[in-house]
Design an enzyme around this catalytic site. Structure first.
Site, PDB file in Angstrom:
ATOM      1  N   ASP A  39      53.467 -21.661  50.573  1.00  0.00           N
ATOM      2  CA  ASP A  39      53.772 -20.337  49.738  1.00  0.00           C
ATOM      3  C   ASP A  39      52.281 -19.677  49.504  1.00  0.00           C
ATOM      4  OD1 ASP A  39      55.286 -18.154  48.776  1.00  0.00           O
ATOM      5  OD2 ASP A  39      55.394 -19.100  46.896  1.00  0.00           O
ATOM      6  N   GLU A  41      51.911 -16.557  46.882  1.00  0.00           N
ATOM      7  CA  GLU A  41      51.998 -16.129  45.436  1.00  0.00           C
ATOM      8  C   GLU A  41      52.733 -17.193  44.558  1.00  0.00           C
ATOM      9  OE1 GLU A  41      53.719 -12.200  44.614  1.00  0.00           O
ATOM     10  OE2 GLU A  41      53.723 -11.905  46.608  1.00  0.00           O
ATOM     11  N   ARG A  78      63.383  -3.794  42.725  1.00  0.00           N
ATOM     12  CA  ARG A  78      61.804  -3.453  42.459  1.00  0.00           C
ATOM     13  C   ARG A  78      61.628  -2.004  42.977  1.00  0.00           C
ATOM     14  NH1 ARG A  78      59.541  -9.213  44.853  1.00  0.00           N
ATOM     15  NH2 ARG A  78      59.068 -10.266  43.084  1.00  0.00           N
ATOM     16  N   SER A 122      54.976 -16.448  53.708  1.00  0.00           N
ATOM     17  CA  SER A 122      55.167 -16.028  52.252  1.00  0.00           C
ATOM     18  C   SER A 122      56.177 -14.617  52.397  1.00  0.00           C
ATOM     19  CB  SER A 122      53.808 -15.146  51.806  1.00  0.00           C
ATOM     20  OG  SER A 122      54.005 -14.727  50.757  1.00  0.00           O
ATOM     21  N   ASP A 123      57.014 -14.469  51.232  1.00  0.00           N
ATOM     22  CA  ASP A 123      57.759 -13.201  51.199  1.00  0.00           C
ATOM     23  C   ASP A 123      56.812 -11.779  50.586  1.00  0.00           C
ATOM     24  OD1 ASP A 123      60.279 -13.868  52.294  1.00  0.00           O
ATOM     25  OD2 ASP A 123      60.788 -14.943  50.376  1.00  0.00           O
ATOM     26  N   LYS A 165      60.987 -18.412  56.074  1.00  0.00           N
ATOM     27  CA  LYS A 165      60.071 -19.613  55.951  1.00  0.00           C
ATOM     28  C   LYS A 165      60.605 -20.907  56.682  1.00  0.00           C
ATOM     29  CE  LYS A 165      58.392 -18.078  51.516  1.00  0.00           C
ATOM     30  NZ  LYS A 165      57.909 -18.429  50.039  1.00  0.00           N
ATOM     31  N   ASP A 184      56.713 -23.050  45.177  1.00  0.00           N
ATOM     32  CA  ASP A 184      56.884 -22.813  44.021  1.00  0.00           C
ATOM     33  C   ASP A 184      58.275 -22.523  43.323  1.00  0.00           C
ATOM     34  OD1 ASP A 184      56.346 -20.249  44.246  1.00  0.00           O
ATOM     35  OD2 ASP A 184      55.751 -19.930  42.313  1.00  0.00           O
TER      36      ASP A 184
END
Length: 237
Positions: A39, A41, A78, A122-123, A165, A184
């Site tokens: 990952d 971030e 968001r 990653s997202d 992923k 994470d």
């Protein structure tokens, strides 16, 4: 004068290209070519949305997949907040340009690349990633895209695919790679579960409690040791 080679003289594709390549196996017959899937971030770089929330003072932008496991719900929240405050893609990119990888991350990626093929799953979005990926030496990154209008307003996003992923890990395994993955958060757990070995890194207590099947570590030195332990090769620090 060099002899001319005509099309009729060459069989294309070459016969060798049609022969399946043999697997590279270790001494006990296991696939010895391993990919480290990470990952981004929270593992190698700061959480971009948290950094942006701190810069703008908008507390609700601090939410990540650690807090809201459903990524679609999180992104719609968001985008709504960005719209309410008149914030554009350039505003986010300006904050990202000030960020640096987490302490020890660059050295860890260099260490990992000497021992594994390395892919970042990653997202995040390609529109966010370049300043941070440059500092990491541009490892391969598979992520998503943002959609903006003519005024630079972020209007939507385009996911690479559902559960990307895990799907990436499945694809690598179909090519006979062995996968060790580290992440994470909630959105990493299907990747960790699909990998040959999964590791939680910098994970919050709630994720560690819910997924006790994965070893959990908090420093890059510990993470190196977990990769060595998970590998089917004889590796050293």
């Amino acid at each position: 004068m060099a002899a001319m080679v005509t099309k009729s003289a060459v069989q294309w594709p070459l016969p060798e290209a049609r022969v399946p390549l043999p697997l590279i196996l270790n001494a006990v017959g296991e696939c010895a070519v391993e990919i480290a899937c990470l990952d981004l971030e929270g593992v190698l770089v700061p959480e971009i949305w948290i950094a942006f929330a701190e810069k703008t003072g908008i507390e609700s932008l601090r939410a990540t997949t650690r807090d809201i496991p459903d990524y679609d719900v999180l992104m719609k929240q968001r985008l709504r907040i960005l719209d309410e405050h008149g914030l554009k893609l350039a505003d986010i990119q300006a904050v990202i340009s000030t960020l640096k990888p987490l302490e020890g991350a660059v050295e860890f990626v260099d260490w990992l690349r000497e021992r594994f093929q390395v892919v970042i799953l990653s997202d995040t979005f390609y529109e966010f990633s370049q300043p941070l990926m440059r500092q990491l030496g541009f490892p391969t990154l598979l992520c998503h895209r943002l959609i903006t209008d003519e005024t630079d307003r972020v209007v939507s996003y385009q996911l690479r695919q559902k559960d990307p992923k895990r799907q990436s890990v499945l694809a690598f395994k179909s090519l006979y790679y062995r996968i060790i993955a580290a992440g994470d958060s909630y959105n990493d757990t299907t990747m960790l579960g699909e990998a040959d070995a999964g590791i939680l890194f910098h994970a919050p207590d709630n994720v560690i409690r819910e997924f006790p099947q994965f070893p959990a570590v908090h420093t890059f030195d510990e993470l190196k040791k977990e990769f060595i332990k998970a590998s089917n090769r004889e590796l050293v620090l």
